[in-house]
Design a protein around this motif. Structure first.
Motif, PDB file in Angstrom:
ATOM      1  N   THR A 341       0.737  -1.343  -0.090  1.00  0.00           N
ATOM      2  CA  THR A 341      -0.024   0.030   0.122  1.00  0.00           C
ATOM      3  C   THR A 341       1.004   1.327  -0.095  1.00  0.00           C
ATOM      4  O   THR A 341       0.202   2.446  -0.191  1.00  0.00           O
ATOM      5  N   VAL A 342       2.300   1.175   0.235  1.00  0.00           N
ATOM      6  CA  VAL A 342       2.678   2.359   0.176  1.00  0.00           C
ATOM      7  C   VAL A 342       4.171   2.283  -0.819  1.00  0.00           C
ATOM      8  O   VAL A 342       4.269   2.861  -1.629  1.00  0.00           O
ATOM      9  N   VAL A 343       5.233   1.313  -0.537  1.00  0.00           N
ATOM     10  CA  VAL A 343       6.312   1.373  -1.299  1.00  0.00           C
ATOM     11  C   VAL A 343       5.876   1.037  -2.612  1.00  0.00           C
ATOM     12  O   VAL A 343       6.263   1.775  -3.581  1.00  0.00           O
ATOM     13  N   GLU A 344       5.160  -0.222  -2.637  1.00  0.00           N
ATOM     14  CA  GLU A 344       4.982  -0.388  -4.328  1.00  0.00           C
ATOM     15  C   GLU A 344       4.084   0.492  -5.171  1.00  0.00           C
ATOM     16  O   GLU A 344       4.240   1.093  -6.258  1.00  0.00           O
ATOM     17  N   ARG A 345       3.105   1.275  -4.186  1.00  0.00           N
ATOM     18  CA  ARG A 345       2.330   2.267  -4.682  1.00  0.00           C
ATOM     19  C   ARG A 345       3.015   3.331  -5.216  1.00  0.00           C
ATOM     20  O   ARG A 345       2.910   3.985  -6.398  1.00  0.00           O
ATOM     21  N   ASP A 346       3.776   3.994  -4.163  1.00  0.00           N
ATOM     22  CA  ASP A 346       4.624   4.931  -4.501  1.00  0.00           C
ATOM     23  C   ASP A 346       5.744   4.859  -5.778  1.00  0.00           C
ATOM     24  O   ASP A 346       5.802   5.889  -6.493  1.00  0.00           O
ATOM     25  N   VAL A 347       6.423   3.850  -5.818  1.00  0.00           N
ATOM     26  CA  VAL A 347       7.338   3.611  -6.840  1.00  0.00           C
ATOM     27  C   VAL A 347       6.657   3.551  -8.187  1.00  0.00           C
ATOM     28  O   VAL A 347       7.071   3.782  -9.233  1.00  0.00           O
ATOM     29  N   VAL A 348       5.677   2.920  -8.128  1.00  0.00           N
ATOM     30  CA  VAL A 348       4.729   2.575  -9.474  1.00  0.00           C
ATOM     31  C   VAL A 348       4.186   3.875  -9.807  1.00  0.00           C
ATOM     32  O   VAL A 348       4.174   4.180 -11.129  1.00  0.00           O
ATOM     33  N   VAL A 349       3.360   4.632  -8.876  1.00  0.00           N
ATOM     34  CA  VAL A 349       2.930   5.737  -9.611  1.00  0.00           C
ATOM     35  C   VAL A 349       4.028   6.821  -9.962  1.00  0.00           C
ATOM     36  O   VAL A 349       3.632   7.325 -11.117  1.00  0.00           O
ATOM     37  N   LEU A 391      -6.066   5.051  -3.378  1.00  0.00           N
ATOM     38  CA  LEU A 391      -6.006   4.940  -4.821  1.00  0.00           C
ATOM     39  C   LEU A 391      -6.627   5.826  -5.698  1.00  0.00           C
ATOM     40  O   LEU A 391      -6.112   6.364  -6.678  1.00  0.00           O
ATOM     41  N   ASP A 392      -7.656   6.465  -5.275  1.00  0.00           N
ATOM     42  CA  ASP A 392      -8.249   7.665  -6.193  1.00  0.00           C
ATOM     43  C   ASP A 392      -7.712   8.924  -6.072  1.00  0.00           C
ATOM     44  O   ASP A 392      -7.330   9.580  -7.116  1.00  0.00           O
ATOM     45  N   ARG A 393      -6.655   9.255  -5.256  1.00  0.00           N
ATOM     46  CA  ARG A 393      -5.963  10.237  -5.176  1.00  0.00           C
ATOM     47  C   ARG A 393      -4.525  10.025  -6.026  1.00  0.00           C
ATOM     48  O   ARG A 393      -4.093  10.798  -6.660  1.00  0.00           O
ATOM     49  N   ALA A 394      -4.221   8.578  -6.106  1.00  0.00           N
ATOM     50  CA  ALA A 394      -3.003   8.127  -6.846  1.00  0.00           C
ATOM     51  C   ALA A 394      -3.609   8.423  -8.367  1.00  0.00           C
ATOM     52  O   ALA A 394      -2.665   9.079  -9.234  1.00  0.00           O
ATOM     53  N   ILE A 395      -4.665   8.144  -8.571  1.00  0.00           N
ATOM     54  CA  ILE A 395      -5.286   8.135 -10.143  1.00  0.00           C
ATOM     55  C   ILE A 395      -5.268   9.894 -10.302  1.00  0.00           C
ATOM     56  O   ILE A 395      -4.923  10.146 -11.410  1.00  0.00           O
TER      57      ILE A 395
END
Length: 795
Positions: A341-349, A391-395
């Motif tokens: 929810t943090v590392v993978e999300r931040d790196v991918v985004v 997730l919506d904020r990442a989008i």
């Protein structure tokens, strides 16, 4: 920024007794301010020059540790900065230096982001600088007319979950898109409703012979698990051989956070390349691109710790309230969840943002946060609601960056499967599927039940990230040995959500019902009549294959319809079972759990209260959300069925974005070598030959600076065989030349082995499915990037 850092140091010097910016006998305010400015400047300079080098060296340590080390590295750099201040006026204890450096990095990141967001030009310049770009594409450039496409996979978010999240106000960005005319289309998965089967079909056009998340192959004696690197390599290789095509992303594509590469040159956190050793493993470069900015490292490390604390709070609350269903969430799970929810999300985004600013044609990224949390907290509830908000904020962040990219972008949201709730099979009946099978075989059942391996993508992704970052071999032999029986005569029992597979390794062929009944007379009856089992699929010497249900119903697969024993599982269930029955590696016995249509509950054979992998409920109905500029995914009244059809839809959209494809002479035979040896020894999947990049008349290569090489419409192209093609990107330049695809096996779509390849003006080669086989020379990985932070909520 220098001024802000100086003020931050002055403030911290006043608040922390162990942090000094003055001489022991005191200094004037002016002198103290000069010392603070000197220290801030030295700290910033060290961060800009030394930090990237340290991060590159620290790729040798686990990625999960890298963010935490950022605190101590920053503290060390601050101590050096204080040491070089005039007359040694700066001083701090090591632990105080860590705190001061963390606060300075956070303040600097927030300030730079706030200043940039207020000014579009400043924000654009900052993003260009962070990705190595020096200017935007010149107005009027032909490539501006060809939009790129970003596919964002929200792992495990079903169609109903997305609709409910929009209705409840959890995803305002998605709600705005729907109001603007985006199409929300549900689609049905195959029987194996899990990421391995769905993403292989979506990215590579074929998920043939993927019966489950994990399965045993009798001909090789190997256990295949979708989220293990060696298995992912082999699955991708088989798909490429079957289709004769490199994948959805072969032409100027990027694959981020996926199980498979899709044929992309640019990869980060991609499992099928995680087993590579040395410089060829560019998947690890995604960590460097992100953590080379100290503010990123500090922010992600802080969010990582916060997420671990949030998970402890939420699991403790669930235990105190005695919520049901509930599954154990201790041990290393808080760290696995934080990774997803943090590392993978931040790196991918960050990688997706870099791809867009580099102007790549197609990007496919997987965000696994919801899927990981839903497995252990359930697909509906407060825990998953918080994940959907983030997730919506990442989008929204990715959509905002699209406005600063050198080309327009179309963003497509999709999911690979949903999740169905329900208590585990063991929690309801007091025994695992393996225990039930052993009892039906007359074998002893151990009193102490071992924990059933979970199919969590994030758990194995975190494990493989650790091993890959340490350059340790990804040896899967020990894990396979633990899951296989000690005696070959004993059954192999595997779980994939609420789908179970039973195989007898000492029998080289798929056993028939008659053979199983002679060997274990009570087994099939025990399984089919158990209240936690919905139906059983088994081969039959008399009927071909049959489906057995608890009420004594027996239906040959050839006569199977969506009525009868499969009626409760909804439309399409019979087709899904019939397709899986034809796979070469289908298990001797396939077991699907019961499904209650009133509650939507299934019983997972793993320790998951939100599961997917079989038939029943929301797990089989993911979604596809597309902008109105793209054609409808299916015609009026038609349905989207199977991941392979999703692949064809996405490929059609890529063709629409790149404009009409005009054939040019391109006699390129594609050699696909035979695959021999075990999956562990296999290298990366073979990719067909790439054409040379476009070279316009002025001698430039492909697109202007910062854009993708060989973008459509950039002028004349030289073919890979050296014969230049005249004309512009939109006019016919020659008659198409057909060339046989050597070694391409017939795939599930029926493409013959002697299928032809056609060359097109955009530098691609296309087979019968009219999909790109070639692509440009690989562009460099986007540099360090961070944008406005994706805020994390408190528990």
């Amino acid at each position: 920024m220098w001024a802000v850092s100086t003020l931050t140091l002055l403030l911290l010097a006043g608040l922390l007794p162990a942090f000094q910016l003055q001489a022991p006998d005191g200094d004037s305010l002016t002198r103290t301010a000069i010392t603070a400015a000197w220290a801030a400047g030295a700290f910033g300079l060290l961060g800009a020059l030394v930090w990237p080098l340290l991060v590159r060296a620290l790729l040798l340590v686990p990625a999960l540790v890298l963010g935490l080390l950022g605190f101590f590295i920053n503290g060390s750099l601050l101590l050096v900065a204080l040491w070089v201040t005039p007359d040694g006026r700066g001083a701090a204890d090591p632990e105080t230096a860590v705190v001061v450096a963390a606060v300075m990095s956070a303040v600097a990141s927030a300030t730079s982001t706030a200043l940039a967001v207020r000014d579009d030009d400043a924000y654009r310049r900052r993003l260009y600088r962070l990705t190595g770009r020096t200017r935007a594409r010149a107005p009027g450039d032909p490539a501006d007319a060809a939009p790129g496409t970003v596919f964002l996979q929200l792992d495990g978010v079903g169609h109903r979950v997305l609709r409910d999240a929009v209705a409840d106000g959890l995803m305002p960005t998605v709600a705005t898109w729907l109001e603007a005319g985006h199409r929300l289309t549900p689609w049905r998965t195959d029987w194996s409703s899990q990421t391995g089967a769905s993403q292989l079909g979506i990215l590579h056009g074929s998920n043939e012979d993927v019966p489950a998340f994990r399965w045993y192959e009798k001909d090789t004696g190997r256990l295949m698990v979708s989220n293990r690197p060696a298995s992912a390599v082999e699955l991708q290789r088989r798909a490429v051989r079957r289709t004769g095509d490199g994948g959805l992303l072969t032409f100027d594509g990027a694959s981020r956070g996926n199980l498979f590469s899709g044929g992309a040159e640019q990869v980060a956190l991609v499992l099928s390349v995680a087993a590579r050793r040395g410089r060829r493993n560019r998947s690890r470069a995604g960590y460097f691109a992100y953590f080379s900015d100290p503010a990123n490292a500090v922010r992600t490390a802080g969010s990582f710790v916060t997420e671990c604390a949030r998970e402890v709070c939420q699991s403790t609350r669930a235990r105190l309230r005695r919520e049901t269903p509930r599954t154990p969430r201790g041990g290393t799970y808080p760290f696995v969840r934080a990774f997803a929810t943090v590392v993978e999300r931040d790196v991918v985004v960050a990688a997706v943002m870099g791809d867009m600013l580099a102007g790549r044609t197609a990007v496919y990224a997987d965000l696994v946060a919801y899927d990981e949390v839903a497995h252990h907290s359930g697909p509906h509830g407060r825990d998953t609601d918080q994940v959907l908000r983030r997730l919506d904020r990442a989008i929204a962040l990715i959509a905002d960056v699209a406005g600063h990219a050198p080309r327009p972008y179309r963003i497509v949201l999709l999911s690979d499967h949903g999740q169905s709730p329900g208590e585990t099979f063991e929690a309801v009946y007091g025994l695992t599927l393996k225990d039930l099978v052993r009892a039906g075989c007359g074998l002893p059942v151990p009193r102490r039940v071992r924990r059933t391996p979970s199919g969590s993508e994030a758990r194995d992704a975190a494990r493989d990230a650790l091993r890959s970052a340490l350059h340790r071999p990804l040896d899967e032999g020990d894990e396979t040995a633990r899951e296989l029986p000690a005696k070959p005569s004993e059954p192999v029992v595997l779980a994939s959500g609420n789908l179970g597979l039973v195989s007898f390794p000492d029998v080289p062929h798929r056993m028939t019902r008659e053979e199983i009944d002679r060997r274990h007379p009570a087994l099939l009856r025990t399984l089919a009549h158990h209240p936690g089992v919905g139906f059983v699929l088994v081969a039959s010497a008399e009927h071909g294959s049959v489906v057995l249900a608890g009420d004594g119903t027996e239906v040959p697969v050839a006569e199977l319809t969506d009525d009868g024993p499969l009626a409760v599982y909804g439309p399409g269930a019979a087709r899904a079972v019939r397709r899986t029955d034809g796979f070469p590696h289908v298990a001797d016995i396939m077991v699907n759990s019961m499904y209650d249509p009133e509650t939507g509950a299934v019983h997972a054979f793993e320790e998951q209260i939100g599961s997917h992998g079989g038939l029943g409920g929301e797990q089989s109905e993911p979604f596809l959300l597309s902008p109105p500029e793209l054609s409808p995914p299916v015609g009026e009244g038609e349905e989207l069925v199977g991941a392979e059809q999703i692949h064809r839809v996405l490929r059609r959209w890529l063709r629409e974005s790149s404009g009409p494809q005009v054939p040019v002479e391109l006699p390129v035979p594609v050699e696909l070598p035979e695959v021999t040896g075990p999956p562990e020894a296999a290298g990366p999947p073979p990719l067909p030959s790439r054409p040379e990049p476009h070279r316009p008349a002025d001698g430039r290569t492909g697109a202007p600076e910062g854009g993708p090489d060989g973008a459509p419409g950039d002028g004349a192209a030289d073919g890979p065989v050296g014969a230049p093609a005249s004309g512009s990107g939109g006019d016919p330049t020659d008659t198409p030349t057909d060339a046989p695809v050597n070694g391409a096996a017939r795939g599930s779509s029926g493409a013959p082995a002697d299928a032809t390849v056609r060359g097109y003006a955009d530098g691609t080669a296309r087979g019968p499915a009219d999909g790109p086989l070639g692509g440009p020379a690989g562009a460099p990985v986007a540099g360090p990037l961070h944008g406005p932070p994706v805020r994390d909520e408190k528990c």
